[in-house]
Design a protein around this motif. Structure first.
Motif, short mmCIF file in Angstrom:
data_model
loop_
_atom_site.label_atom_id
_atom_site.label_comp_id
_atom_site.label_asym_id
_atom_site.label_seq_id
_atom_site.Cartn_x
_atom_site.Cartn_y
_atom_site.Cartn_z
N THR A 59 22.95 -23.24 -29.00
CA THR A 59 21.75 -23.79 -29.61
C THR A 59 21.87 -23.76 -31.13
O THR A 59 22.64 -22.97 -31.69
CB THR A 59 20.48 -23.00 -29.22
OG1 THR A 59 20.65 -21.63 -29.59
CG2 THR A 59 20.20 -23.10 -27.74
N VAL A 60 21.10 -24.61 -31.75
CA VAL A 60 21.00 -24.61 -33.21
C VAL A 60 19.78 -23.77 -33.59
O VAL A 60 18.65 -24.08 -33.18
CB VAL A 60 20.87 -26.03 -33.78
CG1 VAL A 60 20.67 -25.99 -35.29
CG2 VAL A 60 22.11 -26.85 -33.42
N ILE A 61 20.00 -22.71 -34.33
CA ILE A 61 18.92 -21.81 -34.73
C ILE A 61 18.44 -22.18 -36.13
O ILE A 61 19.24 -22.41 -37.03
CB ILE A 61 19.40 -20.35 -34.73
CG1 ILE A 61 19.82 -19.94 -33.31
CG2 ILE A 61 18.33 -19.40 -35.24
CD1 ILE A 61 20.44 -18.57 -33.23
N GLY A 62 17.14 -22.24 -36.30
CA GLY A 62 16.57 -22.54 -37.60
C GLY A 62 15.40 -23.51 -37.53
O GLY A 62 14.67 -23.68 -38.50
N PHE A 63 15.23 -24.14 -36.33
CA PHE A 63 14.08 -25.01 -36.15
C PHE A 63 12.85 -24.18 -35.77
O PHE A 63 12.97 -23.06 -35.28
CB PHE A 63 14.35 -26.04 -35.05
CG PHE A 63 15.35 -27.09 -35.42
CD1 PHE A 63 15.04 -28.08 -36.34
CD2 PHE A 63 16.61 -27.08 -34.85
CE1 PHE A 63 15.98 -29.05 -36.69
CE2 PHE A 63 17.56 -28.05 -35.19
CZ PHE A 63 17.24 -29.03 -36.11
#
Length: 364
Positions: A59-63
């Motif tokens: 997953t892309v973390i930061g949203f």
């Protein structure tokens, strides 16, 4: 401390971790009912907006991520929820959410009820809840029906007392004293004025002394440059017994006007209130910092202090009254009311004692 043994089970996924609650359940199943009472702290802090790819979760973390709702907004703050024992000495972070700006009252309500429910399922009882006076937390309390005179929520026959973080309140009181004169009336009808000018004069008087009356009053504490107003440590150095005694000494010696006793009285009484909300020892030299029992004087001091706090008027250099816009006064009165109600429930008729320092956000 529970978190030391289960930190390895905390995932990088926002929201409630089943692993944490499973292990907490094993930890608390053999402790007493009183030891199962916990304080819940909610707080937000700013983050540097950034996106990072986590290969373990793909997953892309930061949203912005509330677990139940993930958006395309890049988060710049985080909401953290942590619990700590009111009688038992332990603390445990439970969850976090990335968000854009602050978390709204609707989301806070859903998160709060879910956490209270999950804790109840494993045997832990949320007895107190602490936040700061951020606008979203104030709106959230209104949404829950929490008021200044009745700071309590009943959820499934479970009473939860709501507090504002006391160190934040005292920092706000100091900041307002720096900005305004505070006119206050004692229960005997004596009117006094607390002024920052008196504190500055005490500092100036001490500058060339070998043995200072208030050694912790420094230039930074008195002048409050950038970011100093955000620190609680600089506030307690001003609203202290030492400053009150120093001003009183100079008044007695004729080095300060008699009107300065309004500042010394204010500092001493606020110092006493802070001590009561920060008790941490069983038997120490400062009696108001000792643990609170059903028959101790702490509750009597708070009770007689409420009318005095109600009398505060914040007057600017232009002579106008700015009292209506001061949130920390309402917060302090709400805390006193909540504390009286909490003590009546958990201490009356028992031999238990309470450390009030556990009902704040220090664990965070």
């Amino acid at each position: 401390m529970f978190y030391a043994s289960i930190s390895a089970y905390i995932t990088k996924v926002c929201g409630i971790s089943d692993n944490i609650f499973h292990l907490l359940k094993q930890k608390v199943q053999h402790i007493s009912d009183n030891d199962k009472l916990v304080n819940m702290s909610l707080d937000e802090m700013s983050l540097m907006a950034n996106l990072t790819y986590d290969s373990t979760s793909d997953t892309v973390i930061g949203f912005e991520d509330f677990r139940f709702a993930r958006t395309a907004k890049i988060a710049n703050s985080v909401l953290v929820i942590m619990i700590n024992g009111i009688f038992l000495c332990f603390k445990q972070p439970l969850l976090y959410y990335f968000c854009k700006g602050t978390v709204g009252a609707m989301h806070l309500t859903a998160i709060f009820y879910e956490v209270v429910k999950r804790l109840k399922e494993i045997g832990l009882v949320v007895k107190t809840c602490v936040t700061d006076q951020g606008s979203n937390f104030v709106d959230w309390r209104k949404r829950l029906g929490i008021t200044q005179d009745n700071p309590i929520l009943v959820y499934e026959e479970q009473k939860i007392y709501f507090f504002y973080d006391t160190p934040h309140l005292f920092k706000s009181i100091r900041n307002n004293l720096f900005r305004y004169d505070i006119i206050h009336t004692s229960n005997d009808g004596l009117v006094g004025t607390a002024s920052w000018k008196d504190i500055s004069q005490l500092y100036s008087n001490d500058l060339h002394r070998k043995y200072k009356l208030a050694p912790k009053l420094t230039k930074k504490v008195v002048e409050l440059p950038a970011f100093s107003k955000m620190k609680v440590g600089t506030a307690v150095r001003v609203l202290s017994h030492t400053v009150a005694a120093g001003i009183d000494t100079l008044v007695f010696c004729g080095s300060m006007p008699l009107s300065a006793t309004g500042t010394s009285d204010f500092c001493q009484k606020v110092n006493d209130i802070f001590d009561i909300f920060n008790t941490y020892s069983v038997k120490g030299p400062v009696h108001l910092r000792n643990c609170i029992r059903s028959d101790s004087e702490h509750l009597d001091v708070l009770h007689v202090t409420k009318p005095w706090i109600h009398s505060w008027k914040f007057v600017g250099s232009d002579g106008k009254d700015y009292s209506l816009g001061i949130k920390c006064v309402k917060g302090l009165l709400s805390n006193i009311c909540a504390f009286e109600m909490l003590a009546a429930e958990v201490l009356t008729g028992t031999k238990l004692y309470l450390f009030s320092c556990k009902i704040n956000q220090d664990t965070l």
